[in-house]
Scaffold this motif. Structure first.
Motif, PDB file in Angstrom:
ATOM      1  N   ARG A   7       0.816  -1.220   0.000  1.00 16.59           N
ATOM      2  CA  ARG A   7       0.000   0.000   0.000  1.00 16.59           C
ATOM      3  C   ARG A   7       0.850   1.271   0.000  1.00 16.59           C
ATOM      4  O   ARG A   7       0.366   2.346   0.348  1.00 16.59           O
ATOM      5  CB  ARG A   7      -0.997   0.025   1.166  1.00 16.59           C
ATOM      6  N   THR A   8       2.123   1.132  -0.383  1.00 16.06           N
ATOM      7  CA  THR A   8       2.975   2.297  -0.533  1.00 16.06           C
ATOM      8  C   THR A   8       3.200   2.545  -2.014  1.00 16.06           C
ATOM      9  O   THR A   8       3.385   1.611  -2.797  1.00 16.06           O
ATOM     10  CB  THR A   8       4.329   2.091   0.167  1.00 16.06           C
ATOM     11  N   LEU A   9       3.188   3.826  -2.392  1.00 18.71           N
ATOM     12  CA  LEU A   9       3.419   4.208  -3.775  1.00 18.71           C
ATOM     13  C   LEU A   9       4.867   4.628  -3.968  1.00 18.71           C
ATOM     14  O   LEU A   9       5.479   5.233  -3.084  1.00 18.71           O
ATOM     15  CB  LEU A   9       2.510   5.367  -4.167  1.00 18.71           C
ATOM     16  N   SER A  10       5.398   4.315  -5.132  1.00 20.86           N
ATOM     17  CA  SER A  10       6.698   4.802  -5.563  1.00 20.86           C
ATOM     18  C   SER A  10       6.453   5.826  -6.670  1.00 20.86           C
ATOM     19  O   SER A  10       5.836   5.511  -7.686  1.00 20.86           O
ATOM     20  CB  SER A  10       7.554   3.648  -6.094  1.00 20.86           C
ATOM     21  N   LEU A  11       6.924   7.064  -6.464  1.00 17.48           N
ATOM     22  CA  LEU A  11       6.643   8.159  -7.383  1.00 17.48           C
ATOM     23  C   LEU A  11       7.950   8.860  -7.726  1.00 17.48           C
ATOM     24  O   LEU A  11       8.515   9.569  -6.893  1.00 17.48           O
ATOM     25  CB  LEU A  11       5.663   9.154  -6.747  1.00 17.48           C
ATOM     26  N   MET A  12       8.408   8.667  -8.947  1.00 23.69           N
ATOM     27  CA  MET A  12       9.686   9.256  -9.349  1.00 23.69           C
ATOM     28  C   MET A  12       9.518  10.132 -10.579  1.00 23.69           C
ATOM     29  O   MET A  12       8.646   9.885 -11.422  1.00 23.69           O
ATOM     30  CB  MET A  12      10.714   8.166  -9.625  1.00 23.69           C
ATOM     31  N   ASN A  13      10.385  11.139 -10.665  1.00 25.54           N
ATOM     32  CA  ASN A  13      10.383  12.056 -11.788  1.00 25.54           C
ATOM     33  C   ASN A  13      11.421  11.623 -12.822  1.00 25.54           C
ATOM     34  O   ASN A  13      12.355  10.877 -12.504  1.00 25.54           O
ATOM     35  CB  ASN A  13      10.683  13.473 -11.301  1.00 25.54           C
TER      36      ASN A  13
ATOM     37  N   HIS B 290       3.683  20.389 -19.854  1.00 24.47           N
ATOM     38  CA  HIS B 290       4.781  20.452 -18.888  1.00 24.47           C
ATOM     39  C   HIS B 290       4.263  20.103 -17.493  1.00 24.47           C
ATOM     40  O   HIS B 290       4.094  20.982 -16.638  1.00 24.47           O
ATOM     41  CB  HIS B 290       5.420  21.836 -18.899  1.00 24.47           C
ATOM     42  N   PRO B 291       3.989  18.837 -17.256  1.00 23.09           N
ATOM     43  CA  PRO B 291       3.456  18.446 -15.939  1.00 23.09           C
ATOM     44  C   PRO B 291       4.472  18.665 -14.830  1.00 23.09           C
ATOM     45  O   PRO B 291       5.679  18.487 -15.024  1.00 23.09           O
ATOM     46  CB  PRO B 291       3.153  16.954 -16.121  1.00 23.09           C
ATOM     47  N   ARG B 292       3.983  19.080 -13.677  1.00 23.16           N
ATOM     48  CA  ARG B 292       4.849  19.240 -12.514  1.00 23.16           C
ATOM     49  C   ARG B 292       5.293  17.871 -12.018  1.00 23.16           C
ATOM     50  O   ARG B 292       4.593  16.874 -12.166  1.00 23.16           O
ATOM     51  CB  ARG B 292       4.091  19.974 -11.398  1.00 23.16           C
ATOM     52  N   GLY B 293       6.456  17.843 -11.399  1.00 22.57           N
ATOM     53  CA  GLY B 293       6.967  16.586 -10.878  1.00 22.57           C
ATOM     54  C   GLY B 293       6.416  16.264  -9.501  1.00 22.57           C
ATOM     55  O   GLY B 293       5.759  17.082  -8.849  1.00 22.57           O
ATOM     56  N   PHE B 294       6.706  15.050  -9.049  1.00 22.00           N
ATOM     57  CA  PHE B 294       6.303  14.623  -7.711  1.00 22.00           C
ATOM     58  C   PHE B 294       7.243  15.246  -6.682  1.00 22.00           C
ATOM     59  O   PHE B 294       8.465  15.194  -6.819  1.00 22.00           O
ATOM     60  CB  PHE B 294       6.367  13.105  -7.592  1.00 22.00           C
ATOM     61  N   ASN B 295       6.688  15.821  -5.623  1.00 22.54           N
ATOM     62  CA  ASN B 295       7.512  16.369  -4.542  1.00 22.54           C
ATOM     63  C   ASN B 295       8.092  15.253  -3.688  1.00 22.54           C
ATOM     64  O   ASN B 295       9.252  15.293  -3.277  1.00 22.54           O
ATOM     65  CB  ASN B 295       6.691  17.315  -3.672  1.00 22.54           C
ATOM     66  N   ASP B 296       7.282  14.251  -3.388  1.00 20.12           N
ATOM     67  CA  ASP B 296       7.701  13.123  -2.550  1.00 20.12           C
ATOM     68  C   ASP B 296       7.812  11.876  -3.413  1.00 20.12           C
ATOM     69  O   ASP B 296       6.944  11.613  -4.258  1.00 20.12           O
ATOM     70  CB  ASP B 296       6.691  12.890  -1.427  1.00 20.12           C
ATOM     71  N   ILE B 297       8.856  11.084  -3.177  1.00 18.21           N
ATOM     72  CA  ILE B 297       9.039   9.893  -4.001  1.00 18.21           C
ATOM     73  C   ILE B 297       8.327   8.673  -3.426  1.00 18.21           C
ATOM     74  O   ILE B 297       8.306   7.616  -4.057  1.00 18.21           O
ATOM     75  CB  ILE B 297      10.531   9.579  -4.221  1.00 18.21           C
ATOM     76  N   THR B 298       7.769   8.815  -2.229  1.00 19.48           N
ATOM     77  CA  THR B 298       6.908   7.765  -1.686  1.00 19.48           C
ATOM     78  C   THR B 298       5.645   8.417  -1.126  1.00 19.48           C
ATOM     79  O   THR B 298       5.658   9.577  -0.721  1.00 19.48           O
ATOM     80  CB  THR B 298       7.591   6.960  -0.562  1.00 19.48           C
ATOM     81  N   ALA B 299       4.572   7.669  -1.122  1.00 20.78           N
ATOM     82  CA  ALA B 299       3.306   8.153  -0.569  1.00 20.78           C
ATOM     83  C   ALA B 299       2.470   6.952  -0.160  1.00 20.78           C
ATOM     84  O   ALA B 299       2.618   5.850  -0.696  1.00 20.78           O
ATOM     85  CB  ALA B 299       2.556   9.011  -1.585  1.00 20.78           C
ATOM     86  N   GLU B 300       1.597   7.181   0.790  1.00 20.86           N
ATOM     87  CA  GLU B 300       0.688   6.118   1.223  1.00 20.86           C
ATOM     88  C   GLU B 300      -0.542   6.105   0.311  1.00 20.86           C
ATOM     89  O   GLU B 300      -1.158   7.144   0.069  1.00 20.86           O
ATOM     90  CB  GLU B 300       0.254   6.337   2.668  1.00 20.86           C
ATOM     91  N   ASP B 301      -0.862   4.937  -0.192  1.00 20.41           N
ATOM     92  CA  ASP B 301      -2.059   4.777  -1.020  1.00 20.41           C
ATOM     93  C   ASP B 301      -3.232   4.476  -0.100  1.00 20.41           C
ATOM     94  O   ASP B 301      -3.698   3.341   0.013  1.00 20.41           O
ATOM     95  CB  ASP B 301      -1.838   3.640  -2.028  1.00 20.41           C
ATOM     96  N   ARG B 302      -3.723   5.500   0.582  1.00 17.03           N
ATOM     97  CA  ARG B 302      -4.660   5.301   1.687  1.00 17.03           C
ATOM     98  C   ARG B 302      -5.948   4.612   1.282  1.00 17.03           C
ATOM     99  O   ARG B 302      -6.439   3.724   1.969  1.00 17.03           O
ATOM    100  CB  ARG B 302      -4.965   6.663   2.319  1.00 17.03           C
TER     101      ARG B 302
END
Length: 292
Positions: free
Chosen positions: A62-68, A102-114
């Motif tokens: 349930r954790t997301l990986s979010l990278m630019n 020009h989409p903005r990038g992810f600020n956090d590289i992990t997040a909870e998929d609540r």
């Protein structure tokens, strides 16, 4: 533990810049590397880990990986087995699917998929890569990828997309065209979301949102419903399930069975057709009944 042979990387020849990874491994199969794409992933079994931005991260279920794009990282399993799904999307592919240059990038590289929504959307997209490529496959997959990108970038990267309007004429034309496609006796022509949008001169993502808002379901789900309604008509007319499968462009009879059951709740074999007829013996005229 060596990497599992179950890893699969899917690419689309008509949508360059999009790749979908279905990962199942142990150990550390990925050294330091980067991608020219946004990476959106969800752990659905085990615990993953990587080094990125000078820190180590542990990613449980349930954790997301979010990278630019361009972020250097490693990838490994912190449990004996790790399973996750990941979408890679370049800026060009985001522009194609979301009309965002020009989409903005992810600020956090992990997040909870609540609420589990990102994982659900990833699983939905993955199902199309594993499904038979029938006449509506491109429409379903493009819809799934668009919904996944829109949800991820709006919730985790602050993307603002154009709100859906009424666009009644465009929705009506799209609906009528899907109705006609579902009723075609020899339905083998593939349809895509971009082709639907081009017919009404709207961006695919905008048409998808307008259609879903007005009809209540996206174009692919609506087309599937209309196709099963057409299948019921063909079965009622006496066609076999095998002939109906061919006439409506399903990959095979098993695929038709699953689609029919998903929408109606029963299989074609359990679709009981009661045919009308005279209830009296035709050799007995009215008025000649005898009682005892």
């Amino acid at each position: 533990m060596s990497p599992s042979a179950n890893n699969r990387l899917h690419a689309l020849d008509w949508l360059p810049g999009l790749e979908f990874l279905d990962a199942d491994f142990g150990g550390q199969p990925f050294g330091r590397h980067c991608h020219d794409a946004f990476a959106i992933g969800a752990i659905h079994a085990g615990v993953g880990g990587y080094q990125c931005r000078g820190s180590r991260y542990a990613l449980p279920r349930r954790t997301l990986s979010l990278m630019n794009p361009g972020e250097v990282h490693t990838g490994y399993a912190l449990s004996p087995r790790l399973r996750y799904r990941m979408l890679y999307a370049t800026e060009d592919s985001v522009a194609v699917l979301l009309d965002e240059r020009h989409p903005r990038g992810f600020n956090d590289i992990t997040a909870e998929d609540r609420d589990g929504e990102t994982a659900r959307l990833l699983a939905n997209a993955h199902a199309y890569f594993e499904a038979p490529h029938d006449a509506g496959w491109k429409l379903g997959l493009e819809t799934a990828l668009t919904e996944l990108l829109r949800h991820s970038l709006t919730h985790h990267a602050g993307l603002r997309v154009r709100a859906p309007g009424h666009e009644s004429a465009a929705v009506r034309v799209t609906r009528e065209w899907l109705d006609a496609l579902a009723a075609t006796p020899d339905e083998t022509t593939a349809v895509s979301l971009r082709e639907l949008a081009a017919r009404v001169q709207l961006h695919p993502n905008y048409l998808l949102q307008c259609f879903t808002r007005q009809i209540g379901i996206p174009p692919y789900a609506y087309w599937q419903y209309r196709r099963i309604e057409r299948a019921k008509q063909l079965l009622l007319a006496g066609l076999s399930a095998a002939d109906t499968t061919y006439r409506l462009g399903f990959h095979d009879q098993a695929h038709f069975l699953r689609s029919f059951r998903r929408i109606t709740g029963v299989t074609p074999g359990a679709y009981r057709i009661h045919r009308g007829g005279k209830h009296l013996n035709p050799n007995i005229s009215p008025g000649r009944w005898k009682t005892r």
